[in-house]
Design an enzyme around this catalytic site. Structure first.
Site, short mmCIF file in Angstrom:
data_model
loop_
_atom_site.label_atom_id
_atom_site.label_comp_id
_atom_site.label_asym_id
_atom_site.label_seq_id
_atom_site.Cartn_x
_atom_site.Cartn_y
_atom_site.Cartn_z
N SER A 127 21.51 69.05 45.16
CA SER A 127 21.45 69.77 43.59
C SER A 127 22.30 70.53 43.79
CB SER A 127 19.87 70.08 43.74
OG SER A 127 18.33 68.84 44.19
N1 SAH Z 1 16.37 68.67 47.90
C1 SAH Z 1 17.57 67.76 48.17
C2 SAH Z 1 17.92 67.31 46.80
C3 SAH Z 1 17.77 65.59 46.83
S1 SAH Z 1 17.81 64.18 45.93
C4 SAH Z 1 18.36 69.22 48.16
O1 SAH Z 1 18.24 70.00 48.48
O2 SAH Z 1 19.41 68.97 47.08
C5 SAH Z 1 16.06 64.01 46.32
C6 SAH Z 1 15.24 63.24 47.29
O3 SAH Z 1 14.19 63.53 46.80
C7 SAH Z 1 15.81 61.74 47.76
O4 SAH Z 1 16.62 62.41 48.56
C8 SAH Z 1 15.34 60.85 47.41
O5 SAH Z 1 15.26 60.29 48.61
C9 SAH Z 1 14.20 61.75 47.73
N2 SAH Z 1 12.61 61.31 47.55
C10 SAH Z 1 12.40 60.33 46.42
N3 SAH Z 1 11.40 59.88 46.44
C11 SAH Z 1 10.33 61.01 47.45
C12 SAH Z 1 9.50 60.50 47.81
N4 SAH Z 1 8.24 59.65 47.05
N5 SAH Z 1 8.49 61.02 48.84
C13 SAH Z 1 9.82 62.17 49.33
N6 SAH Z 1 11.54 61.76 48.66
C14 SAH Z 1 11.60 61.27 48.01
#
Ligand code: SAH
Length: 253
Positions: free
Chosen positions: A97
């Site tokens: 993000s």
């Molecule tokens: N927190 C991260 C952003 C990751 S993007 C950062 O530091 O930048 C969002 C993440 O959510 C992805 O890795 C995706 O695989 C995860 N995700 C999507 N659906 C999910 C679910 N049901 N449970 C856990 N993770 C999920």
């Protein structure tokens, strides 16, 4: 149900016994990729400066952003762009993000907690991705659990986070729709992927008085939702700005 392994770094040697890589634990944290040492400190300071000028007010969130080396969470080819306010690919079709988004979500989720209460506060992140936001959260809240549904990213986050030795951060593998009951109740929950609604178990895992911040999709658009649990049976919703997140998916892979 999500499994909740022991803390990532373990401040005490006893917690590390049985770890497959004990040698690493005793040595100094590895240096950042060559050429990025001082330059990355400066770039990070500029990034934090920019965020404070564009509205991030919480000093502890700004401090946390200053402490976490974002360039260690992206692949080396993208490290030079790590301190721009942009989302970057992290593999598996997912992104890290934007720093301004991370700052805003954590600031919103922690706004009800005065600084003195934060060391005792428990927080949950859904969507660990590369682990960056989890690391920032671990500098703000006393205990943090972060859950990821993609095994490859869960492992990648663990590797990215190792050198930071955040003994108050636990990574769980599983579908975050169920939350992580073992760590509940939480004072703050941050969801990093957009679903059609805030999953019910997450609402149940909030402590009374807690805040949850999540992107929610509707009619092809997404908006940031802020939920406050005002009593055992009452949650208050405030719909905030338009946002763009990857989708919250079901199951694990
Ligand atoms: N927190 C991260 C952003 C990751 S993007 C950062 O530091 O930048 C969002 C993440 O959510 C992805 O890795 C995706 O695989 C995860 N995700 C999507 N659906 C999910 C679910 N049901 N449970 C856990 N993770 C999920």
């Amino acid at each position: 149900m999500a499994s909740l392994p022991p803390a990532l770094s373990g401040g005490k040697p006893a917690q590390r016994s049985g770890s497959p890589t004990p040698a690493r634990a005793a040595s100094a944290p590895p240096l950042p990729p060559s050429g990025l040492g001082l330059a990355s400190d400066r770039a990070r300071a500029n990034m934090v400066d920019g965020l404070s000028r564009t509205g991030v007010r919480d000093p502890q969130v700004l401090d946390a952003l200053m402490q976490v080396p974002r360039h260690q969470f992206v692949e080396p080819a993208l490290a030079s762009r790590a301190y721009e306010d942009v989302a970057l690919p992290i593999g598996h079709g997912q992104t890290i993000s934007k720093p301004s988004t991370v700052a805003r979500m954590i600031e919103l989720a922690a706004a009800h907690l005065p600084r003195a209460r934060r060391p005792a506060a428990r927080a949950l992140e859904v969507g660990t991705g590369c682990g960056y936001q989890a690391a920032v959260m671990a500098r703000v809240f006393g205990q943090v659990v972060s859950i990821e549904r993609v095994r490859g990213l869960h492992e990648q986050a663990r590797a990215n986070l190792r050198s930071l030795r955040l003994s108050n951060l636990r990574l769980a593998f599983g579908d975050g729709h169920q939350g992580v009951a073992q760590g509940a109740p939480y004072d703050a929950i941050v969801v990093a992927a957009a679903g059609d609604a805030v999953p019910e178990p997450l609402l149940e895992q909030m402590r009374v008085g807690a805040r949850l911040v999540a992107p929610v999709a509707s009619g092809g658009r997404q908006a940031l939702h802020l939920v406050e649990r005002v009593s055992a049976g009452e949650w208050q919703l405030t719909v905030l700005d338009a946002v763009r997140f990857v989708p919250l998916r079901t199951g694990t892979t």
